[in-house]
Design a protein around this motif. Structure first.
Motif, PDB file in Angstrom:
ATOM      1  N   GLU A 199     -69.537  -5.582 -12.296  1.00  0.00           N
ATOM      2  CA  GLU A 199     -68.617  -6.722 -12.155  1.00  0.00           C
ATOM      3  C   GLU A 199     -69.110  -7.667 -11.052  1.00  0.00           C
ATOM      4  OE1 GLU A 199     -65.329  -6.198  -9.636  1.00  0.00           O
ATOM      5  OE2 GLU A 199     -63.914  -7.233 -10.941  1.00  0.00           O
ATOM      6  N   GLN A 200     -69.550  -7.086  -9.926  1.00  0.00           N
ATOM      7  CA  GLN A 200     -70.062  -7.912  -8.826  1.00  0.00           C
ATOM      8  C   GLN A 200     -71.313  -8.673  -9.270  1.00  0.00           C
ATOM      9  OE1 GLN A 200     -68.345  -8.376  -5.825  1.00  0.00           O
ATOM     10  NE2 GLN A 200     -66.879  -7.322  -7.115  1.00  0.00           N
ATOM     11  N   GLY A 201     -72.134  -8.034 -10.080  1.00  0.00           N
ATOM     12  CA  GLY A 201     -73.321  -8.704 -10.639  1.00  0.00           C
ATOM     13  C   GLY A 201     -72.905  -9.895 -11.496  1.00  0.00           C
ATOM     14  N   GLU A 202     -71.882  -9.692 -12.328  1.00  0.00           N
ATOM     15  CA  GLU A 202     -71.367 -10.797 -13.167  1.00  0.00           C
ATOM     16  C   GLU A 202     -70.929 -11.980 -12.291  1.00  0.00           C
ATOM     17  OE1 GLU A 202     -68.154  -9.985 -15.820  1.00  0.00           O
ATOM     18  OE2 GLU A 202     -69.243  -8.489 -16.979  1.00  0.00           O
ATOM     19  N   LEU A 203     -70.181 -11.651 -11.232  1.00  0.00           N
ATOM     20  CA  LEU A 203     -69.640 -12.719 -10.375  1.00  0.00           C
ATOM     21  C   LEU A 203     -70.754 -13.528  -9.725  1.00  0.00           C
ATOM     22  CD1 LEU A 203     -66.663 -10.763  -8.743  1.00  0.00           C
ATOM     23  CD2 LEU A 203     -66.528 -12.532 -10.509  1.00  0.00           C
ATOM     24  N   LEU A 204     -71.819 -12.834  -9.316  1.00  0.00           N
ATOM     25  CA  LEU A 204     -72.961 -13.519  -8.701  1.00  0.00           C
ATOM     26  C   LEU A 204     -73.640 -14.463  -9.692  1.00  0.00           C
ATOM     27  CD1 LEU A 204     -74.764 -10.703  -6.735  1.00  0.00           C
ATOM     28  CD2 LEU A 204     -73.967 -12.874  -5.811  1.00  0.00           C
ATOM     29  N   VAL A 205     -73.843 -13.952 -10.902  1.00  0.00           N
ATOM     30  CA  VAL A 205     -74.512 -14.759 -11.938  1.00  0.00           C
ATOM     31  C   VAL A 205     -73.700 -16.040 -12.167  1.00  0.00           C
ATOM     32  CG1 VAL A 205     -75.076 -14.810 -14.412  1.00  0.00           C
ATOM     33  CG2 VAL A 205     -75.642 -12.797 -13.050  1.00  0.00           C
ATOM     34  N   LYS A 206     -72.375 -15.877 -12.268  1.00  0.00           N
ATOM     35  CA  LYS A 206     -71.503 -17.044 -12.516  1.00  0.00           C
ATOM     36  C   LYS A 206     -71.520 -18.017 -11.340  1.00  0.00           C
ATOM     37  CE  LYS A 206     -67.978 -14.847 -15.343  1.00  0.00           C
ATOM     38  NZ  LYS A 206     -66.632 -14.337 -15.364  1.00  0.00           N
ATOM     39  N   GLU A 207     -71.577 -17.447 -10.131  1.00  0.00           N
ATOM     40  CA  GLU A 207     -71.527 -18.283  -8.928  1.00  0.00           C
ATOM     41  C   GLU A 207     -72.826 -19.057  -8.734  1.00  0.00           C
ATOM     42  OE1 GLU A 207     -70.463 -15.973  -5.352  1.00  0.00           O
ATOM     43  OE2 GLU A 207     -72.012 -17.189  -4.339  1.00  0.00           O
ATOM     44  N   LEU A 208     -73.950 -18.395  -9.028  1.00  0.00           N
ATOM     45  CA  LEU A 208     -75.243 -18.999  -8.694  1.00  0.00           C
ATOM     46  C   LEU A 208     -75.829 -19.870  -9.799  1.00  0.00           C
ATOM     47  CD1 LEU A 208     -76.854 -15.889  -6.972  1.00  0.00           C
ATOM     48  CD2 LEU A 208     -76.269 -18.041  -5.846  1.00  0.00           C
TER      49      LEU A 208
END
Ligand SMILES: NC(=O)c1ccc[n+]([C@@H]2O[C@H](COP(=O)([O-])OP(=O)(O)OC[C@H]3O[C@@H](n4cnc5c(N)ncnc54)[C@H](OP(=O)(O)O)[C@@H]3O)[C@@H](O)[C@H]2O)c1
Length: 279
Positions: free
Chosen positions: A130-139
């Motif tokens: 989930e944290q990986g998903e959030l990073l991808v979306k943020e960056l």
């Protein structure tokens, strides 16, 4: 177009590269021996040198139970590693496809979970993805997040292979019947991934084989198709405690896939048949 695939020695990465080769798309499959994704310098150096147009990030820490004890390592690979790859993609303006999981959801309810349902992971592995998903979306803007479930393929260990081994040595096994989801065959998933990467229909998708079953139903079908005679008992999750909690409902809605005109994958029983033939 040049495509970089991480985790080529794993189940999915292996079949993604196979599919890209079939389509005649230039690609490079990498694994730990090429660079360690937890090492920012190594990761950046490799990606900047390679300059891919697309990165398919299949590498991950995938030992769900072990992750509860190895949280630091799991975080380093699934979160920090994803950050370094995303940042590198941003710098070279590459598309990124991040492979995620049904375990980002709590598994409440009985319906197929929609793509925009709020995430609420039940275990540490799910949290790290989930944290990986959030990073991808943020960056990134040019990204696909592809959630899948119960993955099996030729290249690596998986639930089907474990059951086939047990089928050689046991007369009887007990399997949980109250967790439902969709077994997903890596060559089928690879077809969808390779369709998506040739488009700009960015966003979060669920890609699994058609239908759904419980682990018990999956095992019964594995033995039926493999012609193995073994007694399979149905038990509730409460009788099979694991270190990592599992969501009861792992069904995933394919609304976004349909809406954007991508093909659904074949039925899970058909996929299993092709897998057993492949083995
Ligand atoms: N397996 C499932 O049931 C399932 C379900 C839902 C989603 N997914 C997701 O689907 C994707 C593919 O899963 P899979 O089953 O193909 O995984 P897999 O077979 O476990 O392969 C993962 C690959 O990542 C590599 N890797 C791990 N740490 C690395 C590092 N620090 N640097 C470079 N490479 C590293 C591994 O290499 P080593 O062997 O050297 O560690 C391995 O080759 C993952 O993102 C996973 O989270 C899997």
């Amino acid at each position: 177009m040049k495509v970089l695939v991480t985790g080529v020695e794993g189940q999915l990465g292996y079949d993604v590269v196979k599919r890209l080769n079939l389509l005649g798309i230039e690609n490079i499959g990498v694994d730990r021996t090429d660079f360690d994704i937890t090492d920012k310098e190594q990761t950046e150096a490799y990606i900047f040198d390679c300059k891919p147009d697309v990165v398919i990030h299949c590498a991950a820490y995938t030992a769900v139970d072990k992750a509860e004890e190895e949280q630091g390592l799991c975080y380093a690979i699934n979160v920090d590693g994803t950050r370094y790859i995303s940042e590198a993609c941003k710098k070279i303006d590459a598309k990124m496809l991040y492979i995620s999981t049904d375990y980002v959801f709590d598994g409440e309810g009985t319906e197929a979970q929609k793509e925009d349902k709020p995430t609420a992971p039940a275990n540490y592995y799910g949290y790290s993805k989930e944290q990986g998903e959030l990073l991808v979306k943020e960056l990134l803007e040019k990204y696909f997040i592809i959630r899948t479930s119960w993955v099996y393929g030729k290249n690596g260990n998986n639930f089907v292979k474990t059951m086939l081994k047990l089928g050689q040595t046991k007369d009887e096994i007990s399997v949980v019947n109250d967790q439902v989801g969709v077994p997903t065959y890596t060559p089928d998933l690879a077809v969808s991934i390779c369709d998506m990467l040739q488009t700009t229909k960015y966003g979060t998708y669920h890609v699994v084989n058609e239908g759904y079953c419980s682990w018990y139903e999956f095992v019964v079908e594995i033995f039926k198709q493999a012609g193995i005679n073994i007694k399979v008992n149905s038990i509730p999750t409460s009788e099979y405690p694991t270190r990592a909690k599992r969501p009861l409902n792992s069904r995933l809605s394919k609304e976004k896939l349909d809406k954007n005109g991508f093909n659904r994958l074949p039925e899970w029983k058909d996929a299993l048949k092709r897998y057993l033939d492949e083995l």
